[in-house]
Every structure is written in C-alpha cells, then in structure tokens.
Design a protein around this motif. Structure first.
Motif, PDB file in Angstrom:
ATOM      1  N   THR A  75     -65.665   5.504 -17.253  1.00  0.00           N
ATOM      2  CA  THR A  75     -64.745   5.318 -16.129  1.00  0.00           C
ATOM      3  C   THR A  75     -63.530   6.206 -16.311  1.00  0.00           C
TER       4      THR A  75
ATOM      5  N   ASP B 259     -60.608   5.766 -14.141  1.00  0.00           N
ATOM      6  CA  ASP B 259     -59.390   5.085 -13.702  1.00  0.00           C
ATOM      7  C   ASP B 259     -59.664   3.587 -13.617  1.00  0.00           C
TER       8      ASP B 259
ATOM      9  N   SER C  39     -59.729   1.566 -11.102  1.00  0.00           N
ATOM     10  CA  SER C  39     -60.639   1.183 -10.022  1.00  0.00           C
ATOM     11  C   SER C  39     -62.096   1.304 -10.471  1.00  0.00           C
ATOM     12  N   GLU C  40     -62.430   2.403 -11.125  1.00  0.00           N
ATOM     13  CA  GLU C  40     -63.787   2.586 -11.647  1.00  0.00           C
ATOM     14  C   GLU C  40     -64.084   1.564 -12.748  1.00  0.00           C
TER      15      GLU C  40
ATOM     16  N   ASN D 164     -62.799  -1.453 -13.119  1.00  0.00           N
ATOM     17  CA  ASN D 164     -62.994  -2.746 -12.485  1.00  0.00           C
ATOM     18  C   ASN D 164     -64.386  -2.837 -11.845  1.00  0.00           C
TER      19      ASN D 164
END
Length: 139
Positions: free
Chosen positions: A8, A10, A12-13, A15
């Motif tokens: 990932t 960031d 967002s990725e 999560n």
C-alpha cells in the motif's frame, strides 16, 4: 502510510487492504456497522497502523477480535491477561502462547470473567491446538 508488506502507498489503500484481508477471514459485510466486535478489531489494527505480513495482520485481527468478542474490557485485570491491545506483539499478550516463529498455538485464560462468544475466526489461526478457557460465562 506506506506499508510494503501489504503493498500500500497511502492510508486509503492500507484501509482498503485491511478490509479486504479481514473480510476473507470473517465474512462479507462484517464491517458495515452491524457487528461491533469485528469493527472494533478492524479499527484497533487500523488505528495502530501495524505494517506486517498478511499472515501476521490476520493473527493480530483475530487476537483483537477474541478480546472484543469475549468482553475484554470486563476481564479481571490480573495476570495472565495483561497487555491485551497493547502495541506489543500479540504473542506477548497474557494468555496467548506462540511458537518460536511467533504464531499463536494456544489460548489459555482461566477464571478471568470472560463472557460473550468465541469468534469462529480463531479456527483460522493455523497452528492453534489448545483453547483453555475454564470457569467463564462463554455462550
């Protein structure tokens, strides 16, 4: 939040990857708000921003889910159940035993006021052989 082990770039990725990984372990819709124990376990891992192999991430989630499903906030605060939900490796949480490779192979918590239910996800701990929960109100 970059996590190379989960690939990932960031938060967002990260999560999204956690939800995908844990949905495979639990069930579709587990995090839609109708199951507070599973959502609390996801949020615990998410908030700590642990970055580890998928296998370790699943083990951490299942250990946290066990805590929430058995009303860990009401456990007696005596040994051997200290350190649950601490930043320490889950193998250091009281009542969990692990192999030399830090894979949970036993859960042993006696007379500590556990209640609630044992989550089916503990069956997905690949080396778990012993569950010793004497003298509790497990339903």
């Amino acid at each position: 939040f970059v996590c190379p082990e989960l690939k990932t770039q960031d938060f967002s990725e990260y999560n999204a990857k956690l939800e995908e990984l844990y949905t495979e372990v639990s069930y579709e819709g587990a995090f839609n708000g109708s199951d507070p124990d599973r959502l609390n376990a996801l949020n615990f891992v998410r908030d700590k921003r642990l970055c580890a192999s998928p296998t370790r991430m699943v083990q951490r989630y299942i250990a946290a889910l066990f805590y929430f499903s058995t009303n860990g906030e009401n456990w007696n605060a005596a040994d051997p159940i200290e350190d649950w939900l601490s930043p320490a490796h889950e193998c250091e949480w009281g009542g969990l035993e692990c192999t030399e490779n830090q894979i949970i192979d036993a859960i042993g918590i006696d007379s500590s006021n556990l209640s609630g239910t044992i989550p089916f996800e503990i069956c997905k701990l690949p080396l778990l052989e012993i569950v010793d929960l004497d003298d509790h109100k497990i339903g």
